[in-house]
Structure formats: C-alpha cells, structure tokens
Design a protein around this motif. Structure first.
Motif: not given
Length: 214
Positions: A2-12, A59-62, A148-152
């Motif tokens: 599971p992603l951390s709350d901080r990582s999940l916040a990136l979606f928004d 894609i945004r990260l890429g 790299i982003a997929a691994g993260a």
C-alpha cells in the motif's frame, strides 16, 4: 504494497505552476529504490496492474524529464486491454514474415500478457536547433522515469523494443508518422515472481577521470 497517505495525495495534487520554486529534498527512499531497481520480466507481469488513476499519475511523472528547448519531442499512447489484444492479433500475420517467425510470434507474448502497457513514441521536431540526438535522449528519459515511477507505486515494469518496434508495417499500425520511432513499450503489472539480480557493469571499468594533460 500500500502507498502511504503522502503518496496517495499526489493523485489530487495539481501540477506545479510555471516559475514556481521547487526546492530539492533529500530522499533515502528514492536512493534505496534506485539502488535496488530491477526490471521485471514482461511475461511475469500479471493483474493487478496500475489503476486508471495510477496510470494518470505515472504519465504525469513520466513527462517531467529533461527536455532541452522545452519542445516535448515525444508522445505517449495508452492501451485498453481490448485494444492491446486487438494489436496482438494484427501483429500475428506480420510475425510470420519476420526472419525468425517462431521467435517473432513468441515475442508477442511480452505484449499480450502484461495487464497494462504504454507506448513512448520519439517524435522529434526536424529541422530544429535542438540536435536530433538530444531529442531522442529525452524520449528515452521518459521511458526510464516511467520505470522508476512504476516501481515507486509498487508495480513491476519492463521497457522493451522488439521487432514490432522497427517493422514499417507494424509502426504504421501503431499510428507512427514517418519521422517517429518507438522509444519503448513500457509493460506494467504485478510480478508473479521477484526478478533476480542480473550482472552489472564493473564500476571501476566504466569510470575514468579527465585530466588537462601536459
């Protein structure tokens, strides 16, 4: 994982605005991820793959890659499971005409099995003051950043170019223009087995120091 709350916040999180200060922050997690980075074999990639929201984030990260001249000499093509299956079926007759038909057909499994895929297209501007090679390197940077982003995000990924990346008819099926090339297919999913470490270049053999000479 599971992603951390901080990582999940990136979606928004809205994209940074032009001219916004972006302080660089140390990240032990990033260093560790890069130290242990390993591509997963495409045939081992199974469901679940990234969700639509995760694909958007990838894609945004890429696209946040070095890009001399800020010209964006690349584009991405997304696939649905249905369109990816349809592409495989259209490529099968072309595989038969390859120098090694059986090997070419087997290579299509790398495209067929993973649940998600992105196609990174090198789409350089020519003629242009930015050298062609630098534009192509920027497209390669998109591929690497996606890995790299997929691994993260906790997924396995593989960057592949196979015969269907170079065959003229296949490239036309993919919708590439004459000046465009496949920088890479990025296959995404959950590895059914952990990838094993591979041989790596010898550090000392790859490093030299420039000197001014006499």
């Amino acid at each position: 994982m599971p992603l951390s709350d901080r990582s999940l916040a990136l979606f928004d999180t809205p994209a940074p605005e032009f001219g916004q200060p972006l302080p660089q922050k140390p990240s032990a997690d990033m260093l560790e991820a890069l130290f242990f980075r390993r591509s997963a074999s495409a045939p081992t990639l199974r469901a679940p793959g990234p969700s639509p929201e995760e694909m958007d984030l990838l894609i945004r990260l890429g696209l946040r890659v070095p890009d001399h001249g800020k010209i964006g000499p690349w584009r991405l093509v997304r696939f649905t499971p249905q369109s990816k299956t349809a592409l495989v079926e259209k490529l099968k007759p072309l595989a038969v005409s390859q120098p090694e038909p059986a090997k070419a057909l087997a290579a299509l499994q790398k495209l067929a099995i993973p649940p998600e895929a992105l196609l990174v297209v090198s789409s350089p501007l020519q003629p242009h003051k930015i050298p062609l090679w630098e534009q192509q390197l920027s497209a390669a940077a998109v591929c690497q950043t996606l890995l790299i982003a997929a691994g993260a995000l906790g997924y396995g990924a593989n960057w592949i170019t196979d015969w269907y990346s170079y065959d003229a008819v296949a490239k036309a099926l993919l919708g590439l223009a004459e000046h465009e090339n496949v920088a890479g297919f990025i296959y995404l999913g959950t590895p059914s087995e952990a990838p094993l470490e591979r041989d790596r270049p010898n550090f000392n053999e790859r490093i030299s120091y420039w000197t001014a000479g006499d």
